[in-house]
Design a protein around this motif. Sequence first.
Motif, PDB file in Angstrom:
ATOM      1  N   ARG A   1       4.285  -1.864  -2.247  1.00  0.00           N
ATOM      2  CA  ARG A   1       4.567  -0.433  -2.250  1.00  0.00           C
ATOM      3  C   ARG A   1       6.016  -0.112  -2.586  1.00  0.00           C
ATOM      4  O   ARG A   1       6.377   1.069  -2.724  1.00  0.00           O
TER       5      ARG A   1
ATOM      6  N   ARG B   1      11.371   4.599   2.944  1.00  0.00           N
ATOM      7  CA  ARG B   1       9.957   4.359   3.198  1.00  0.00           C
ATOM      8  C   ARG B   1       9.778   2.987   3.838  1.00  0.00           C
ATOM      9  O   ARG B   1      10.495   2.048   3.519  1.00  0.00           O
TER      10      ARG B   1
ATOM     11  N   THR C   1      -1.877   8.165  10.976  1.00  0.00           N
ATOM     12  CA  THR C   1      -1.447   7.346   9.844  1.00  0.00           C
ATOM     13  C   THR C   1      -2.490   6.263   9.607  1.00  0.00           C
ATOM     14  O   THR C   1      -3.088   5.769  10.567  1.00  0.00           O
TER      15      THR C   1
ATOM     16  N   GLU D   1       4.463   4.777   6.635  1.00  0.00           N
ATOM     17  CA  GLU D   1       3.412   5.005   5.646  1.00  0.00           C
ATOM     18  C   GLU D   1       2.105   4.371   6.099  1.00  0.00           C
ATOM     19  O   GLU D   1       1.017   4.862   5.788  1.00  0.00           O
TER      20      GLU D   1
END
Length: 293
Positions: free
Chosen positions: A29, A3, A127, A97
């Motif tokens: 995150r 990610r 996104t 992300e």
Amino acid sequence: MLRHVTAGVDGTAESLAAAHWAAREALRRGAGLRLVHTPRWPAAVPSGADAPAQEGERVLERVAAGVRAAHPGLRITGRAVPDPPVAALLAAAGEAELLVLGACGRGDATGGAVGAVCEQVVARSGTPVVLVRAGESSADEHLPAPDGISPEEIPEIPYRDVVLGLGISRPCDELIEFAFASARCRTTVLHVIHASPPATARAVDGTARPSDAQEETLAALLRPWREKFPTVPVVETVVAETAADALVRASGGAALAVVGRRTGDGRLAPRIGPVTRTLLHHARCSVAVVPHG
């Protein structure tokens, strides 16, 4: 697949602020950071065939070194893309992300140009995209620090609120979830604002105010999300003013303002709505624009 949060960098002060904001978000995150360099467009004619690529690599090395010094444990990768910025950034967004870009807005009453590239990317990205002002730092995301505190102690100070602008007639799960998750990873309050224009609000003692039904609808809408994110304190506000005015005002005390962008059904050209455009130009904090159906 690993990610990551992606930041677009081009050597400007705005993109440098975006890279550092993206680094902090990646850490929040538990993700990595990817830096993507795109040349300013149209690019100047280089003296040598590989000049743009060399400049891109130099910018990436310089930005990565600064970010790595501030966040030694963060996984950072970078690549230079010679394509036009909009196409390159949209492609990068599709693999991330979150895409983070530098905005040119001054964050005051006069605002400033966000930039054609930023607006096109925001309007077309599938996104979420965050716009960050030049000069914005970690301290701007946190409540005021006591005198004498060192920069290393700033992350220990509580975050300012995350502000969510939410319409109750056509709510969207992606938008609400993004806002709740943003508040949770900051361990802060989520302030949800629904604006009811004064013309539609009822008058009480000569003062316009939203109806009780709107407040009840907002509360019911957020109830399942409160249950899904039980650690996130939520403040619900229904105000009798335009959404743009309410959100710009609330951004003055926020760490992040979150708004949505409807992607439509493909019959209309991608666009940014008037509320989102106003916020991008005049907000006093970073702005996240979340695309949704």
